[in-house]
Write an enzyme that holds these catalytic residues in place. Structure first.
Site, short mmCIF file in Angstrom:
data_model
loop_
_atom_site.label_atom_id
_atom_site.label_comp_id
_atom_site.label_asym_id
_atom_site.label_seq_id
_atom_site.Cartn_x
_atom_site.Cartn_y
_atom_site.Cartn_z
N ARG A 42 0.83 -1.21 0.00
CA ARG A 42 0.00 0.00 0.00
C ARG A 42 0.86 1.25 0.00
O ARG A 42 0.52 2.24 -0.65
CB ARG A 42 -0.94 -0.01 1.21
N CYS B 179 -0.94 6.25 8.97
CA CYS B 179 -1.24 4.91 8.45
C CYS B 179 -2.40 5.07 7.49
O CYS B 179 -2.45 6.04 6.73
CB CYS B 179 -1.54 3.95 9.59
#
Length: 282
Positions: free
Chosen positions: A183, A239
């Protein structure tokens, strides 16, 4: 003795055996399946544990621009903690079955509320079961309301998207992204509608804080891992939605490193504005 970072299974069992008043928060959750965590809690939880739902209890509603798990108002979270029976000065232990991914969020939020005696169960629910200790099933009874009142935050003030944008130019803080490398690099994935990371960020996958047995790595090992990433700069943590970034905050606390700042909106808030820059690759 109070615990403010990690607590082992044997330490928690000792507190409970001695009759110490401990509030245990079971934070089991699964992204994309919001009811699964509660089902897991009902199937088995530590004795006396109460359930903390990431979407409902550890976050405010998302409006599409503030990230998937925005922080609730302090007054609202304090009220919820009282409904769980939290008393001033009481030891709190957060746990889950996902490597402390969700429990660390509860830990950080309790610190944010000024509650010092908050710890994460090292090794999680699996370590408790592996030790042969008992579990309970079903829902918890209604708690006697506690007298908790929030105090001065024990963590630095959270950072806004505007401050993150300014930091791209100044690089005063080193942004550490806790998402998995795929990611972070910007490879297509089902979670991020826009893939990539904030320019200038470095990747510290939160699961790298754990040893093979699911417990946190030793303090010295964690300190050695974070040092080259930070290169002497203060840490800014992000995050996907401000949750697993707290895992890195906990790891840094275990390592004895300076307290980082958290960007609660994280990537899910960042990409809500298409004018914000996006980087890809390592």
């Amino acid at each position: 003795m109070a615990y403010d970072t990690l607590i082992s299974v044997s330490q928690l069992h000792g507190l409970l055996a001695a009759g110490t008043d401990v509030l245990i928060l079971d934070c089991d959750f699964e992204l994309g399946v919001p009811d699964k965590g509660r089902e897991s809690y009902r199937a088995g939880h530590l004795p006396g544990a109460r359930y903390a739902h990431l979407d409902d209890d550890l976050a405010a509603p998302s409006d599409g621009t503030n990230g998937r798990h925005p922080l609730p108002a302090r007054v609202a979270f304090a009220a919820w903690l009282r409904t769980q029976g939290l008393k001033r000065g009481q030891q709190v232990v957060a746990c889950d079955s996902s490597g402390s991914a969700w429990a660390a969020r509860a830990w950080w939020m309790l610190r944010w509320m000024g509650h010092e005696n908050a710890a994460v169960l090292d090794g999680g629910k699996q370590a408790w079961v592996a030790a042969g200790l008992p579990m309970e099933t079903g829902d918890s009874p209604v708690a006697v309301p506690g007298d908790f009142t929030p105090g001065e935050p024990l963590v630095p003030i959270p950072v806004t998207a505007r401050q993150v944008l300014a930091n791209i130019a100044t690089q005063e803080m080193q942004l550490l992204d806790a998402r998995d490398p795929l990611r972070f690099r910007g490879e297509p994935n089902p979670i991020d509608p826009v893939a990539g990371h904030v320019p200038g960020a470095r990747n510290r996958f939160f699961r790298d804080n754990l040893a093979e047995d699911g417990r946190f790595r030793p303090a010295e090992e964690l300190a050695r891992a974070f040092a080259p990433l930070l290169a002497g700069k203060p840490a800014l943590l992000s995050c996907g939605s401000g949750v697993t970034a707290c895992h890195n905050a906990l790891a840094m606390a275990v390592a004895g490193l300076p307290q980082p700042r958290l960007y609660p909106g994280s990537w899910s808030e960042w990409i809500a504005d298409p004018a914000r820059p996006v980087a890809t690759g390592n």
